[in-house]
Write an enzyme that holds these catalytic residues in place. Structure first.
Site, PDB file in Angstrom:
ATOM      1  N   HIS A  96      -8.106  -2.141   0.632  1.00 50.02           N
ATOM      2  CA  HIS A  96      -7.002  -1.169   0.572  1.00 50.02           C
ATOM      3  C   HIS A  96      -6.302  -0.976   1.913  1.00 50.02           C
ATOM      4  O   HIS A  96      -5.470  -0.073   2.047  1.00 50.02           O
ATOM      5  CB  HIS A  96      -7.447   0.168  -0.009  1.00 50.02           C
ATOM      6  CG  HIS A  96      -7.884   0.064  -1.439  1.00 50.02           C
ATOM      7  ND1 HIS A  96      -7.106  -0.553  -2.398  1.00 50.02           N
ATOM      8  CD2 HIS A  96      -9.017   0.463  -2.058  1.00 50.02           C
ATOM      9  CE1 HIS A  96      -7.744  -0.516  -3.561  1.00 50.02           C
ATOM     10  NE2 HIS A  96      -8.903   0.078  -3.379  1.00 50.02           N
TER      11      HIS A  96
ATOM     12  N   GLU B 259       0.849  -1.189   0.000  1.00 49.54           N
ATOM     13  CA  GLU B 259       0.000   0.000   0.000  1.00 49.54           C
ATOM     14  C   GLU B 259       0.880   1.234   0.000  1.00 49.54           C
ATOM     15  O   GLU B 259       1.941   1.246   0.640  1.00 49.54           O
ATOM     16  CB  GLU B 259      -0.917   0.016   1.225  1.00 49.54           C
ATOM     17  CG  GLU B 259      -2.002  -1.048   1.216  1.00 49.54           C
ATOM     18  CD  GLU B 259      -3.001  -0.881   0.094  1.00 49.54           C
ATOM     19  OE1 GLU B 259      -3.222   0.268  -0.354  1.00 49.54           O
ATOM     20  OE2 GLU B 259      -3.573  -1.890  -0.354  1.00 49.54           O
TER      21      GLU B 259
END
Length: 371
Positions: free
Chosen positions: A325, A126
């Protein structure tokens, strides 16, 4: 009962295969470079079925057993900083065993095929400007079991503190990694009926108010800021962790031993890790020379296209768990797809490899691939 609740949010870090009775952390001490955490695992392209045709994984690999309740992982525990392991209320709220979310049964092993590699390292980074999160989960290709999980939050190298704060807030604020409720300094009362309603509360999604009641007394904490370390240090700790599992060593010229990375796309290893190495002023490790793009294997095995993790899970009938996410949650969900595909008989082969003479050049090895 109130018709709405404030969400509490947490995140996840790094896990391993040993049962709770075999493991305990010091109350407040930090995590050593390769110290393990809990995962109660029990052990130290052919004809292509449609994802919807397979039923043997409907409970175990899909994680839809309604008798079990999904809970967010204690992030401080996975960083070795949880001081509430003797607090029943804390243990009721937070999960401390990743294998509960990634179970495997004997039926799941019936259709699996021999693999070139015995271990797969599922990775999902990420961070767009710089890497913020580095989670890797080991799957044993022979048993489909989770072996261990490594996770670090990564502190940007070239950004000002003000820019970092804004970056982190924009990236993790909504899922609570940097504005979470303090998992060490709270009191909680929970009533629940089923996993679905609980997961909605945990990640601030709509829920049925009659099924869940959550009361938290909290102080502010900043999980990412509490735990993030520079990328160079992350790489050093990651290599120590790989070596501990016998999957890497300097004597092997830096390549992986009997293992391969699996990513959902090429971006993580093809693009982002080399960029971060330049920013951190370190050489690109040799174990990032090749990888398996799950999208390409999925396309060639099932004969249908899936552009991302969510579409793969939807096509396979696997319920999304956690927060999309948030790297550690995505890594777990990708792992569930990997487990399903292995159980269905997919053979995982390297899909991309860098040129040794020019690392910017990447050869894609599948003719039929996602572009």
């Amino acid at each position: 009962m109130a018709t709405a609740l404030s969400a509490f949010r947490v995140s996840i870090s790094r896990i391993s295969p040993f049962r709770a009775r075999q493991f305990s952390y010091p109350a407040t001490s930090g995590l050593s470079h390769t110290k393990r955490i809990i995962c109660s695992s029990s052990h130290s392209l052919s004809s292509s079925p449609s994802p919807s045709d397979t039923s043997h994984s409907s409970v175990s690999l899909m994680g839809t057993n309604e008798n079990s309740r999904w809970r967010p992982m204690c992030l401080y525990y996975t960083h070795g900083k949880c001081t509430k392991m003797d607090d029943p209320a804390h243990l009721e709220v937070f999960n401390h065993d990743c294998s509960k979310e990634l179970p495997v049964t004997a039926a799941d092993l019936e259709g699996k095929k021999p693999q070139e590699f015995n271990f797969f390292l599922v990775l999902d980074l990420e961070g767009k400007v710089e890497i913020l999160e580095f989670p890797v989960l080991i799957v044993d290709a022979r048993t489909l079991q989770v072996v261990d999980l490594f996770h670090r939050f990564v502190r940007p190298t070239k950004m000002s503190e003000q820019a970092i704060n804004k970056y982190i807030e924009g990236k993790y604020g909504e899922v609570g990694v940097d504005r979470c409720k303090d998992v060490n300094l709270y009191s909680a009362t929970i009533k629940y009926n089923n996993a679905k309603s609980w997961s909605r509360v945990a990640y601030n999604q709509p829920f049925v108010p009659e099924t869940v009641s959550l009361t938290l007394s909290t102080s502010n904490c900043r999980v990412w800021h509490d735990t993030a370390i520079p990328f160079k240090q992350v790489v050093e700790e990651f290599e120590g962790w790989l070596a501990e599992h016998g999957l890497w060593g300097k004597e092997t010229d830096g390549a992986l031993n009997d293992a391969a990375f699996v990513t959902c796309g090429n971006w993580d290893i093809k693009t982002k890790i080399p960029e971060q190495c330049v920013v951190a002023n370190i050489n690109l490790p040799q174990y990032f020379m090749e990888w398996i793009n799950l999208k390409d294997v999925y396309l060639n095995f099932y004969g249908r296209e899936a552009r991302g993790m969510v579409s793969m899970m939807r096509q396979c009938g696997i319920r999304l768990m956690g927060s999309h996410h948030l790297g550690i949650d995505d890594t777990k969900n990708i792992t569930r797809v990997v487990q399903r595909m292995l159980a269905d008989g997919a053979v995982f082969k390297i899909t991309a490899r860098r040129s040794k003479s020019n690392m910017r050049n990447v050869e894609f090895l599948f003719k039929n691939r996602i572009k």
